[in-house]
Each structure stands twice: as C-alpha cells, then as structure tokens.
Design an enzyme around this catalytic site. Structure first.
Site, PDB file in Angstrom:
ATOM      1  N   TYR A 128      -2.032  -0.754  10.414  1.00  0.00           N
ATOM      2  CA  TYR A 128      -2.117  -1.029   8.966  1.00  0.00           C
ATOM      3  C   TYR A 128      -0.832  -0.596   8.267  1.00  0.00           C
ATOM      4  CZ  TYR A 128      -3.978  -1.022   4.184  1.00  0.00           C
ATOM      5  OH  TYR A 128      -4.192  -1.262   2.842  1.00  0.00           O
ATOM      6  N   SER A 179       0.853  -1.201   0.000  1.00  0.00           N
ATOM      7  CA  SER A 179       0.000   0.000   0.000  1.00  0.00           C
ATOM      8  C   SER A 179       0.878   1.236   0.000  1.00  0.00           C
ATOM      9  CB  SER A 179      -0.868   0.009   1.265  1.00  0.00           C
ATOM     10  OG  SER A 179      -1.513   1.254   1.410  1.00  0.00           O
TER      11      SER A 179
HETATM   12  N1  LIG Z   1      -8.741  -0.074  -1.587  1.00  0.00           N
HETATM   13  C1  LIG Z   1      -7.639   0.627  -1.391  1.00  0.00           C
HETATM   14  O1  LIG Z   1      -7.644   1.855  -1.520  1.00  0.00           O
HETATM   15  C2  LIG Z   1      -6.345  -0.052  -1.047  1.00  0.00           C
HETATM   16  C3  LIG Z   1      -5.191   0.729  -0.975  1.00  0.00           C
HETATM   17  C4  LIG Z   1      -3.971   0.132  -0.682  1.00  0.00           C
HETATM   18  C5  LIG Z   1      -3.906  -1.220  -0.471  1.00  0.00           C
HETATM   19  N2  LIG Z   1      -5.038  -1.990  -0.539  1.00  0.00           N
HETATM   20  C6  LIG Z   1      -4.894  -3.421  -0.314  1.00  0.00           C
HETATM   21  O2  LIG Z   1      -5.428  -4.122  -1.428  1.00  0.00           O
HETATM   22  C7  LIG Z   1      -5.965  -5.384  -0.991  1.00  0.00           C
HETATM   23  C8  LIG Z   1      -7.402  -5.537  -1.473  1.00  0.00           C
HETATM   24  O3  LIG Z   1      -8.162  -4.482  -0.922  1.00  0.00           O
HETATM   25  P1  LIG Z   1      -9.662  -4.103  -1.387  1.00  0.00           P
HETATM   26  O4  LIG Z   1      -9.702  -2.639  -1.425  1.00  0.00           O
HETATM   27  O5  LIG Z   1     -10.058  -4.908  -2.545  1.00  0.00           O
HETATM   28  O6  LIG Z   1     -10.449  -4.554  -0.063  1.00  0.00           O
HETATM   29  P2  LIG Z   1     -11.863  -5.268   0.206  1.00  0.00           P
HETATM   30  O7  LIG Z   1     -12.132  -5.011   1.647  1.00  0.00           O
HETATM   31  O8  LIG Z   1     -12.859  -4.872  -0.815  1.00  0.00           O
HETATM   32  O9  LIG Z   1     -11.516  -6.817  -0.001  1.00  0.00           O
HETATM   33  C9  LIG Z   1     -10.683  -7.522   0.875  1.00  0.00           C
HETATM   34  C10 LIG Z   1     -11.109  -8.972   0.869  1.00  0.00           C
HETATM   35  O10 LIG Z   1     -10.223  -9.693   1.755  1.00  0.00           O
HETATM   36  C11 LIG Z   1     -11.018 -10.637   2.458  1.00  0.00           C
HETATM   37  N3  LIG Z   1     -10.346 -11.059   3.700  1.00  0.00           N
HETATM   38  C12 LIG Z   1     -10.220 -10.338   4.842  1.00  0.00           C
HETATM   39  N4  LIG Z   1      -9.613 -11.079   5.774  1.00  0.00           N
HETATM   40  C13 LIG Z   1      -9.351 -12.290   5.225  1.00  0.00           C
HETATM   41  C14 LIG Z   1      -8.751 -13.478   5.693  1.00  0.00           C
HETATM   42  N5  LIG Z   1      -8.304 -13.601   6.959  1.00  0.00           N
HETATM   43  N6  LIG Z   1      -8.627 -14.525   4.847  1.00  0.00           N
HETATM   44  C15 LIG Z   1      -9.103 -14.438   3.577  1.00  0.00           C
HETATM   45  N7  LIG Z   1      -9.704 -13.348   3.078  1.00  0.00           N
HETATM   46  C16 LIG Z   1      -9.823 -12.278   3.899  1.00  0.00           C
HETATM   47  C17 LIG Z   1     -12.327  -9.924   2.713  1.00  0.00           C
HETATM   48  O11 LIG Z   1     -13.378 -10.837   3.027  1.00  0.00           O
HETATM   49  C18 LIG Z   1     -12.533  -9.186   1.400  1.00  0.00           C
HETATM   50  O12 LIG Z   1     -13.292  -9.960   0.475  1.00  0.00           O
HETATM   51  C19 LIG Z   1      -5.806  -5.381   0.541  1.00  0.00           C
HETATM   52  O13 LIG Z   1      -4.630  -6.070   0.895  1.00  0.00           O
HETATM   53  C20 LIG Z   1      -5.679  -3.922   0.877  1.00  0.00           C
HETATM   54  O14 LIG Z   1      -5.002  -3.708   2.097  1.00  0.00           O
HETATM   55  C21 LIG Z   1      -6.259  -1.426  -0.812  1.00  0.00           C
END
Ligand SMILES: NC(=O)c1ccc[n+]([C@@H]2O[C@H](COP(=O)([O-])OP(=O)(O)OC[C@H]3O[C@@H](n4cnc5c(N)ncnc54)[C@H](O)[C@@H]3O)[C@@H](O)[C@H]2O)c1
Length: 277
Positions: A182, A169
């Site tokens: 985080y 991230s």
């Molecule tokens: N959305 C953003 O702006 C952003 C920015 C930087 C990094 N990220 C990273 O990108 C990745 C995806 O994020 P997103 O925005 O699609 O989030 P999201 O919350 O839409 O999806 C995350 C998914 O991970 C699943 N999950 C959570 N804990 C889990 C576990 N213990 N085992 C298996 N699955 C699990 C959830 O059920 C969910 O379906 C994450 O690692 C997040 O930290 C997101």
C-alpha cells in the site's frame, strides 16, 4: 468521535463547513470508488454545489443505490444552488476500457467533463515475508494503474481548465509494518501526480493529489476495532482524533476550484499532522 456504525455512505450536509465556489455549478465530475466512504461524500458535496457526477465503483449495486439515495436527498428541500445529478455506474479502475465508458457516460448524460477524482483504492495487510504475488499485483493495479488509466481518459475528454485529483495517502511519506504494498502504491500515486501535471499542463489540465491520514471510513475500521491501535492513533496524531470524509472534501473542492487555478503537481496532506510523527 464517530463510532463508524457504517461505511460512511455519503452525506449531503457538507454545505456549511466548506466554501461554496459558485463557479462550479453546471460542471461535471467523475468520481471513482464512490459507493461509500470518501468517494460518496465527494459525490454528494459536489452535487450540492451544482456539479453533476458520474459515481463509479466496482460494487455496482452499492454505487447505484448510493447515487439514487443522494440524488433524492438533494432534491428534497430548498437550496441556494440547483443540485447536480448523480448517476451510479459500475467500473473497475484496473480496466482502461471501463474508464472510457465512464467518460462516455458523463458526455452522454451531462455533455462535458471538468473534474476527475481518482479515489478508488484498496488497503491490504501483508508482511513482507508473506505477501503474495496476487496481493502486490492487485494493490498496484487498483491503486496505481487505476489512477493512470483514469488520468488518460480524463485527458482525452476533459474541457481545457479541467482538474484531476488523485487520492494518495500519508502512507506515501510514512511506512507502516504490513502495509508495504500500500505504501509503495501511494508513493507512486504522489510521484505520478507530478508527472501527469507536467505533461497535462500542455492541455490546460491541472493534476494534484490529497494525502489523507486516518479518516473515519470502512478502510480504517481496523483502527476503531483494535483498542490498542486506536489509542496509539489518538496519541500520535497531533490533533488527537481521526478525520472525517467531509474534512477531506473541503481541500478536494479547493483543488478542483478556480481558486487553485495556478496549483498543479501538488499534494495536500489532510492528516491532523500525522505525517510528522
Ligand atoms: N480512510 C483513510 O484513512 C484513508 C487514508 C489515506 C488514503 N485513503 C485513500 O482514500 C481513498 C478512499 O478511501 P476510503 O477510506 O473512502 O475507502 P473505502 O474502502 O470506504 O472506499 C473505497 C471504494 O473503492 C472501491 N473500489 C475498490 N476497488 C475498486 C476497483 N478496482 N474499481 C473501482 N472501485 C473500487 C470500493 O468498492 C469502495 O467503494 C482510497 O484511495 C484510499 O486508499 C484513505
């Protein structure tokens, strides 16, 4: 800009906006956190290019439904490349045994593993004074241990020439109030990616990470729902908008593809420039 009416349940329309990489057809990927958001878009985009996908999530009902819906959408219509199949499966990334089960499912259904995307993550809010042992523990277990156990399973079973991508991230580089656990976890992912790349190079496996900024998913709903936070984000992000999951998929595809075959231990920022502000 998108209004985020849902949690980005995955789209199959990534064909036009990214390169095609025909060498990927027939390969097999595991994607964690694939019930919604970026993981669902990654699964759909890979399958569009002929990659079969084991889509994993702790939310079994949602990931199975997402996999079935995406597979049906892909089967519908003429496509240049025969789409891969997507199977949904429950896995908790904090459990090493669940990763082994994912690998076994991929081998049973599709016969090989070429790509592993450690995408699952959680994004808790807690100020330093208030953060509980449970919050810090679960954040590190999901975001850090989850990546390590995924890489271990991938390394045990992956074809030579395979590629792992971990979701880091912009928070690995920039700190935010209330996001200490985080930010710490994502800095660990960025650093771990380099360690894994150095070790798994011996097996011909590449390991890279992606560092997204504000991407339009359920994880950033708090920005969209708070006018002040949204105005601030739009002001400070140099490109003055949030990114879409499809815009993260393109760099993911590149990192998995043969075009990146001499790239390992690298992090690509997909953040509209927000790491600089
Ligand atoms: N959305 C953003 O702006 C952003 C920015 C930087 C990094 N990220 C990273 O990108 C990745 C995806 O994020 P997103 O925005 O699609 O989030 P999201 O919350 O839409 O999806 C995350 C998914 O991970 C699943 N999950 C959570 N804990 C889990 C576990 N213990 N085992 C298996 N699955 C699990 C959830 O059920 C969910 O379906 C994450 O690692 C997040 O930290 C997101």
């Amino acid at each position: 800009m998108s209004t985020m009416e849902n949690a980005n349940p995955g789209r199959t329309d990534t064909a036009g906006m990214t390169a095609q990489y025909p060498e990927m057809a027939g390969k097999v990927a595991v994607v964690t956190g694939a019930a919604q958001g970026m993981g669902a878009v990654f699964a759909a985009g890979l399958a569009t290019r002929g990659v079969s996908v084991v889509a994993a999530d702790i939310n079994e009902e949602q990931v199975v439904a997402t996999a079935e819906r995406l597979t049906a959408e892909l089967a519908d219509g003429d496509r240049a490349v025969r789409p891969g199949r997507i199977v949904g499966m429950r896995a908790d990334v904090t459990a090493p045994g669940d990763h082994e089960e994912l690998a076994q499912r991929a081998l049973r259904e599709f016969g090989r593993i070429d790509f592993w995307v450690n995408n699952a993550g959680i994004f808790p809010f807690a100020l330093v004074d208030d953060i509980s042992p449970e919050q810090i523990g679960s954040t590190l277990r999901v975001n850090v241990e989850g990546v390590l156990y995924g890489a271990q399973a991938a390394a045990r079973h992956m074809e030579p020439g395979g590629a792992i991508v971990n979701m880091s991230s912009v928070s690995a580089l920039r700190v935010r109030k209330g996001r200490g656990a985080y930010c710490t976890s994502k800095a660990a992912v960025a650093h771990m990616t380099e360690s894994l790349a150095v070790e798994l190079g011996d097996k011909g496996i590449r390991v890279n990470s992606i560092a997204p900024g504000y991407i339009d998913t359920a994880m950033t709903r708090w920005v969209q729902e708070d006018p002040a936070a949204l105005a601030h984000a739009l002001e400070v992000v140099p490109l003055h908008r949030l990114g879409s999951p499809e815009e993260v998929f393109g760099p993911l595809l590149f990192l998995l593809s043969d075009s990146a075959r001499y790239i390992t231990g690298h992090s690509i920022a997909v953040d509209g420039g927000s790491r600089h502000v």
